[in-house]
Write an enzyme that holds these catalytic residues in place. Sequence first.
Site, PDB file in Angstrom:
ATOM      1  N   VAL A  11       8.384  40.151  27.964  1.00  0.00           N
ATOM      2  CA  VAL A  11       7.351  41.188  28.005  1.00  0.00           C
ATOM      3  C   VAL A  11       6.144  40.790  27.165  1.00  0.00           C
ATOM      4  O   VAL A  11       5.001  40.807  27.639  1.00  0.00           O
ATOM      5  CB  VAL A  11       7.941  42.528  27.499  1.00  0.00           C
ATOM      6  N   ASP A  30       5.303  35.417  16.550  1.00  0.00           N
ATOM      7  CA  ASP A  30       6.771  35.434  16.653  1.00  0.00           C
ATOM      8  C   ASP A  30       7.311  34.683  15.435  1.00  0.00           C
ATOM      9  O   ASP A  30       6.745  33.650  15.046  1.00  0.00           O
ATOM     10  CB  ASP A  30       7.206  34.723  17.953  1.00  0.00           C
ATOM     11  N   GLU A 149       6.342  48.776  30.270  1.00  0.00           N
ATOM     12  CA  GLU A 149       6.110  47.701  31.249  1.00  0.00           C
ATOM     13  C   GLU A 149       7.073  47.877  32.402  1.00  0.00           C
ATOM     14  O   GLU A 149       8.175  48.385  32.224  1.00  0.00           O
ATOM     15  CB  GLU A 149       6.264  46.331  30.587  1.00  0.00           C
ATOM     16  N   PHE A 150       6.636  47.436  33.563  1.00  0.00           N
ATOM     17  CA  PHE A 150       7.489  47.526  34.748  1.00  0.00           C
ATOM     18  C   PHE A 150       7.672  46.154  35.379  1.00  0.00           C
ATOM     19  O   PHE A 150       7.935  46.045  36.561  1.00  0.00           O
ATOM     20  CB  PHE A 150       6.883  48.510  35.752  1.00  0.00           C
ATOM     21  N   GLU A 153      11.543  40.198  35.993  1.00  0.00           N
ATOM     22  CA  GLU A 153      11.687  38.770  35.729  1.00  0.00           C
ATOM     23  C   GLU A 153      11.600  38.037  37.056  1.00  0.00           C
ATOM     24  O   GLU A 153      12.083  38.528  38.077  1.00  0.00           O
ATOM     25  CB  GLU A 153      13.028  38.487  35.058  1.00  0.00           C
ATOM     26  N   CYS A 276      17.792  44.877  31.712  1.00  0.00           N
ATOM     27  CA  CYS A 276      17.170  46.209  31.674  1.00  0.00           C
ATOM     28  C   CYS A 276      18.033  47.340  32.211  1.00  0.00           C
ATOM     29  O   CYS A 276      18.243  48.330  31.523  1.00  0.00           O
ATOM     30  CB  CYS A 276      15.849  46.181  32.432  1.00  0.00           C
TER      31      CYS A 276
HETATM   32  C1  UDX Z   1      13.773  45.611  36.229  1.00  0.00           C
HETATM   33  C2  UDX Z   1      12.715  46.549  36.828  1.00  0.00           C
HETATM   34  O1  UDX Z   1      12.561  46.290  38.223  1.00  0.00           O
HETATM   35  C3  UDX Z   1      11.394  46.415  36.102  1.00  0.00           C
HETATM   36  O2  UDX Z   1      10.451  47.332  36.608  1.00  0.00           O
HETATM   37  C4  UDX Z   1      11.710  46.698  34.630  1.00  0.00           C
HETATM   38  O3  UDX Z   1      10.662  46.941  33.861  1.00  0.00           O
HETATM   39  C5  UDX Z   1      12.652  45.649  34.100  1.00  0.00           C
HETATM   40  O4  UDX Z   1      13.873  45.795  34.829  1.00  0.00           O
HETATM   41  P1  UDX Z   1      14.434  43.051  36.493  1.00  0.00           P
HETATM   42  O5  UDX Z   1      15.693  43.463  35.794  1.00  0.00           O
HETATM   43  O6  UDX Z   1      13.689  41.870  35.993  1.00  0.00           O
HETATM   44  O7  UDX Z   1      13.387  44.268  36.514  1.00  0.00           O
HETATM   45  O8  UDX Z   1      14.805  42.748  38.021  1.00  0.00           O
HETATM   46  P2  UDX Z   1      14.903  43.588  39.380  1.00  0.00           P
HETATM   47  O9  UDX Z   1      14.157  42.855  40.420  1.00  0.00           O
HETATM   48  O10 UDX Z   1      14.566  45.005  39.179  1.00  0.00           O
HETATM   49  O11 UDX Z   1      16.455  43.442  39.725  1.00  0.00           O
HETATM   50  C6  UDX Z   1      17.464  43.985  38.873  1.00  0.00           C
HETATM   51  C7  UDX Z   1      18.834  43.747  39.461  1.00  0.00           C
HETATM   52  O12 UDX Z   1      19.042  44.552  40.611  1.00  0.00           O
HETATM   53  C8  UDX Z   1      19.097  42.313  39.928  1.00  0.00           C
HETATM   54  O13 UDX Z   1      20.388  41.924  39.509  1.00  0.00           O
HETATM   55  C9  UDX Z   1      19.021  42.379  41.425  1.00  0.00           C
HETATM   56  O14 UDX Z   1      19.824  41.397  42.050  1.00  0.00           O
HETATM   57  C10 UDX Z   1      19.553  43.779  41.688  1.00  0.00           C
HETATM   58  N1  UDX Z   1      19.071  44.368  42.937  1.00  0.00           N
HETATM   59  C11 UDX Z   1      17.749  44.618  43.121  1.00  0.00           C
HETATM   60  C12 UDX Z   1      19.988  44.707  43.945  1.00  0.00           C
HETATM   61  O15 UDX Z   1      21.197  44.511  43.796  1.00  0.00           O
HETATM   62  N2  UDX Z   1      19.521  45.284  45.100  1.00  0.00           N
HETATM   63  C13 UDX Z   1      18.202  45.550  45.305  1.00  0.00           C
HETATM   64  O16 UDX Z   1      17.867  46.086  46.371  1.00  0.00           O
HETATM   65  C14 UDX Z   1      17.276  45.195  44.283  1.00  0.00           C
END
Ligand code: UDX
Length: 447
Positions: A11, A30, A149-150, A153, A276
């Site tokens: 982030v 950092d 933040e949204f 990764e 997250c």
């Molecule tokens: C998430 C949020 O999307 C982001 O907005 C927030 O601020 C941080 O957390 P992130 O954890 O980086 O982001 O990845 P994301 O793309 O959201 O996927 C999270 C998990 O859900 C992954 O393990 C992914 O494989 C899984 N996932 C996602 C599913 O199983 N099905 C889906 O349809 C979408």
Amino acid sequence: MRVCILGTGYVGLTTGVCLAYTGHQVTCIDPVAEKIELLRGGGIPIYEPHLEDLAARARGNLSFSTNYEDGVPLADVIFIAVGTPPLPDGSPDLRYLRAAAQGVGAHYKGEFVVIVNKSTVPIGSGNWTGSLLREHLPESNFAVASNPEFLREGSAVFDSLYPDRIVVGSDKARGLETLYSLYRPILDQTFPAPTFLPRPDGLGAVPLVSTDLASAELIKYAANAFLSLKISFINEIGRLAENVGADIRQVAKGIGLDSRIGGKFLQAGLGWGGSCFGKDTSALISTAREYNLAMSIVEAAREVNQRQRDRVVEKLQAEFKILKGRTIGLLGLAFKPHTDDLREAPAIDIARRLIERGCKVKAHDPVSMPRFRKEHPDSGVLLASDPGELAADCDALVLVTEWPEYRDLDWDSIGARMRSRTVLDGRLVLDAAHLTSRGFRCLGVCG
Ligand code: UDX
């Protein structure tokens, strides 16, 4: 504006680089000296597509230090983006946030600064940060803000430059006004789009949601909880689809085209991992408990998510009857594609469960194997240098992370190296008809 970022994780670093790229003077701080050395030399300590390229283009506006003195004293905006790892009871560990707030209070020398909580912090942390700062600074010298933040990764730079919305919360109007100015180039999309990450067609002005502190803090938790339950919902429907003989991909498409539902985050499979969703849903439940409230929907979403991982063992056991002595190959270790992050990755859990049942577990991942070796030295998982080597002597392959390169493997040569041609598609992305035509037995976590 002069911006200081405390913490150079996903982030902090992405925020710092993007703000520098959009014209601000940014200092990232950092305490880890090796990280700062690497960053000064143009390197990036995390695997995140496009971050290194963007940092190179923003270099004139970016500096890195281990010392608060180099960025805090005259900053206009200070982002606190330190880690808030979960404690054993699920609540976040706030010791780094406390140290950062106290460090800012002790080093700030200017007239007015906005201190922004960018880490995902418990509701009420804005007030708490304010009280820590008041021990060092007069009330008129600062405003506390929350700016969740949204970013995801793997697409963190895209999400930061072209966000769906920006949320800012503060109890002081001056705090909000400062943040509008800071984000103006992104809100109005006036910065030149990098050639390697063009602006999406039709993207106009980015909506700004400006709120009080507590609402901004809750927005972050509510967003992540909602996304988590969308995934668990489709996975639960997937279980039923399997039983009634329906195809969950078609079901997801059919409901997702309803604009009230939306097609995103309806990809059924092994469920969510990452730093997250697990942490934030657990923190939301523990915050609600402080108010004697139960978050039953969120709790159910967590249970369903955990159950999806059990499905791999159940499915393989149903297929092979005896798991002891079988060799299982995992395609993918990272919690999702385009990252090397292994936090809460389904692969780790699945490998452990299979090993406990007497299987030999092998794995391959295009980017996260070095990190896996470092973070899980005693896992007992054997790493393979490519999918072909992974397949050798396997009774089954399990697709755990849907890296694009796994979709078009040469299944004939993969199958020729396996002991039995069985594939469990944990993300429902493989072409089952093609695999069946090559002699594979094709299993899915939802059918
Ligand atoms: C998430 C949020 O999307 C982001 O907005 C927030 O601020 C941080 O957390 P992130 O954890 O980086 O982001 O990845 P994301 O793309 O959201 O996927 C999270 C998990 O859900 C992954 O393990 C992914 O494989 C899984 N996932 C996602 C599913 O199983 N099905 C889906 O349809 C979408």
